[in-house]
Structure formats: C-alpha cells, structure tokens
Design a protein around this motif. Structure first.
Motif, mmCIF file in Angstrom:
data_model
loop_
_atom_site.group_PDB
_atom_site.id
_atom_site.type_symbol
_atom_site.label_atom_id
_atom_site.label_comp_id
_atom_site.label_asym_id
_atom_site.label_seq_id
_atom_site.Cartn_x
_atom_site.Cartn_y
_atom_site.Cartn_z
ATOM 1 N N UNK A 44 0.716 -1.187 0.012
ATOM 2 C CA UNK A 44 0.126 0.035 0.176
ATOM 3 C C UNK A 44 0.985 1.132 0.039
ATOM 4 N N UNK A 45 1.885 1.354 0.840
ATOM 5 C CA UNK A 45 2.910 2.550 1.078
ATOM 6 C C UNK A 45 3.927 2.513 0.044
ATOM 7 N N UNK A 46 4.162 1.302 -0.640
ATOM 8 C CA UNK A 46 5.044 1.245 -1.774
ATOM 9 C C UNK A 46 6.517 1.323 -1.213
ATOM 10 N N UNK A 47 6.839 0.773 0.101
ATOM 11 C CA UNK A 47 8.026 0.848 0.636
ATOM 12 C C UNK A 47 8.225 -0.287 1.701
ATOM 13 N N UNK A 48 9.372 -0.634 2.017
ATOM 14 C CA UNK A 48 9.640 -1.532 3.118
ATOM 15 C C UNK A 48 9.306 -1.048 4.469
ATOM 16 N N UNK A 49 8.649 -1.690 5.480
ATOM 17 C CA UNK A 49 8.481 -1.218 6.628
ATOM 18 C C UNK A 49 9.474 -1.828 7.469
ATOM 19 N N UNK A 50 9.914 -3.054 7.443
ATOM 20 C CA UNK A 50 10.627 -4.018 8.292
ATOM 21 C C UNK A 50 11.643 -4.696 7.673
ATOM 22 N N UNK A 51 13.012 -4.593 8.243
ATOM 23 C CA UNK A 51 14.087 -5.568 7.760
ATOM 24 C C UNK A 51 13.992 -7.102 8.407
ATOM 25 N N UNK A 52 13.857 -7.905 7.822
ATOM 26 C CA UNK A 52 13.437 -9.404 8.430
ATOM 27 C C UNK A 52 14.659 -9.984 8.462
ATOM 28 N N UNK A 53 15.066 -10.714 9.704
ATOM 29 C CA UNK A 53 16.246 -11.727 9.962
ATOM 30 C C UNK A 53 15.832 -12.661 10.583
ATOM 31 N N UNK A 54 16.575 -13.657 10.714
ATOM 32 C CA UNK A 54 16.516 -14.849 11.443
ATOM 33 C C UNK A 54 16.340 -14.708 12.945
ATOM 34 N N UNK A 55 16.893 -13.664 13.421
ATOM 35 C CA UNK A 55 16.985 -13.271 14.977
ATOM 36 C C UNK A 55 15.944 -12.410 15.179
ATOM 37 N N UNK A 56 15.700 -11.276 14.726
ATOM 38 C CA UNK A 56 14.726 -10.202 15.119
ATOM 39 C C UNK A 56 14.556 -9.154 14.161
ATOM 40 N N UNK A 57 13.202 -8.795 13.648
ATOM 41 C CA UNK A 57 12.894 -7.770 12.939
ATOM 42 C C UNK A 57 13.203 -6.330 13.263
ATOM 43 N N UNK A 58 13.688 -5.428 12.230
ATOM 44 C CA UNK A 58 14.242 -4.222 12.473
ATOM 45 C C UNK A 58 13.483 -3.359 11.662
ATOM 46 N N UNK A 59 12.972 -2.145 12.156
ATOM 47 C CA UNK A 59 12.514 -0.874 11.489
ATOM 48 C C UNK A 59 13.119 -0.498 10.422
#
Length: 303
Positions: A44-59
């Motif tokens: 909807x916003x046309x952009x990434x909101x979260x960085x996904x990793x195996x340990x923890x998400x980051x904004x």
C-alpha cells in the motif's frame, strides 16, 4: 486499496513483540497470515517497513515513521469504543474476566447484577484467582482482562485504576479495641494480627501504608496467615486476632454484630483497584463497556 486498520494493528504488534511468530501467537493468527498482512501494508505504501532476519525484525526508516501513527490509531479505536459503549444497549457476547480474591468475592457480585440489568444480552464469565494467575491467563490469551487489588509491573501489560477501596481495621466484638470510639495505629499494632498471605493485594497495600508511616511490617505480631478474606474474617470473629480487610467484605458480619470496625484516628488505608490487559490487545466491546461502567458510575450505591 484503502488503508486498513487491521494491518496497522498487526504491524504494531509485530514491532511490539519483536517477531512475526510472537505477534501471530498474540493475535491468534498463523505466522504466514501475519506476514501477508504486513506485506500488504508495505504494498500500500510502496516501501519496506521492516528488515527481516532470523533473529529479530528491525524497522526501516519508513517503518519508524509509521509506528507512532499505528500506535495512535490503536489508542483512537480504544477511545472510540469507550466513548460509544455507553450508548449501546443491545450488546451481545461473552464477557470473560479474571478478578483477584477480594474483588471477585465481595465487590463484583454486587456490581454484576446492576450491569446485567443494563446489558442483559452479555453473558458474564468470571474467574476468581490471585493476581499472578490472572496475569498468566491474560498473557496466554485465556482471559480478555483482569481486575486486581495492587499495581502490577509487566512490559506487555496495560494497567489503569478503575475503582477505589479502603482497608479497615477489624476486631472481634469482644476485643478491647472494639469498645473504643477510635484508636491510634501505634496502639493497634500492639495486638496479635491475622493477615492474608504474603503477596496478596490486601497484604501489599497494608504493608506499604505501614512503611509510609515508618512502621516495619515485620514488627507486627502475626499469629496466623490465611489464603482468603473469608478465612481471615472467621479467624477474627473467633478471637484469634485483629486484621485489615476491605470495608466491603465485612458488611454482613458488622451488621450482625460479630465483628466491629475500629476507627483509626491517625491513618487511612485507601487503595485503588486496577484493570489490566495486554497492550497489544483490542478489548471486545463488551469488556470496554464493563470498564466504562466501573469508571463512570457511582458504585457506592451498590457497595
């Protein structure tokens, strides 16, 4: 595609819980469903909101910008529910709550009747247990919310005062203090005490008030510790000792002359009862309506 509040709620919960799996558990959803909703919000916003990793998400930077608006939208929905709950009279559903012992045994039974007359289509299910058990069931999503007698500290829990109460000094009718028009706290603590168990809300409030008056609770002559207010009252009536209990819990015994409330000349043991529920949860309208009822009505007419 319109901006979806449900997706904002999911996004906020993922950030609050720190992972998609924890958010899925909190929201009673599958992890793929949570992931899909966050991806839809990103589309909807046309952009990434979260960085996904195996340990923890980051904004991402965009995610950090969106987070306060997601939080505000959740608060606005809660405020909207609270504002509109007083106008709704045909609510249906089940109200599930936990109540600590004094509240569940002596306070709520007198309030649920008047509430039920106003909202006859809400079925009420109440569990009476200690504060630790209530918190555990809320965290495990077995209860919507709870009412407890002392403040709680938990990073995932929202807490707010909803009712006032006062502890009163009680003595058996034959006790020397029962014949007095008032006594000082220093005089009262010379006598044997029967108290609730360590960790109970009543015990915590009593001990905090004593400490505020430079009295060490350990200096009390505690002859018995009991696991319920009913047991404490029975022990006091039998002459085992004196105690502090909620004023609402001894109306019957005082009316019968079995127990006397002893006025204190130099101390008041006032406290608040609190509602607790998950910060990430949106309470059902039945729960919001009940909490609004507790906050806004003059409860003294029933207590």
């Amino acid at each position: 595609m319109a901006l979806n509040f449900h997706q904002l709620h999911i996004f906020y919960t993922v950030v609050d819980k720190g992972s998609f799996s924890a958010a899925a558990q909190a929201l009673h959803m599958t992890q793929p469903a949570v992931t899909m909703q966050v991806q839809s919000l990103e589309d909807y916003f046309g952009t990434k909101l979260l960085h996904r990793s195996t340990k923890r998400i980051e904004l991402t930077e965009a995610g950090r910008a969106l987070l306060p608006y997601a939080r505000q939208s959740i608060e606005l929905i809660r405020e909207t529910d609270a504002a509109m709950s007083r106008f709704t009279r045909q609510l249906k559903g089940r109200l599930q709550l936990g109540a600590s012992l004094t509240i569940g045994e002596y306070i709520l039974p007198r309030l649920l009747g008047p509430f039920g007359k106003e909202y006859p289509h809400i079925a009420i299910s109440m569990k009476v247990m200690n504060t630790a058990q209530i918190m555990e069931e809320i965290l495990n999503h077995q209860l919507n919310f709870g009412l407890v007698e002392a403040p709680v500290q938990h990073p995932d829990m929202h807490m707010e005062p909803v009712m006032n109460d006062e502890l009163k000094l009680i003595a058996p009718a034959s006790h020397p203090l029962a014949q007095r028009s008032e006594v000082t706290l220093t005089e009262a603590i010379r006598y044997p005490f029967v108290l609730r168990e360590q960790g109970s809300g009543t015990r915590l409030v009593m001990e905090e008030q004593l400490k505020a008056r430079q009295i060490d609770p350990r200096s009390l002559n505690i002859v018995m510790e009991l696991g319920s207010t009913g047991a404490v009252k029975s022990a006091v009536e039998a002459g085992v000792g004196i105690s502090f209990v909620s004023a609402s819990s001894v109306k019957h015994e005082v009316a019968l002359g079995l127990i006397k409330i002893v006025p204190l000349a130099d101390a008041e043991f006032k406290r608040e009862f609190y509602s607790i529920y998950l910060k990430s949860a949106l309470l059902p309208i039945s729960a919001v309506t009940f909490l609004t009822f507790l906050r806004e009505r003059d409860l003294r007419q029933w207590l």
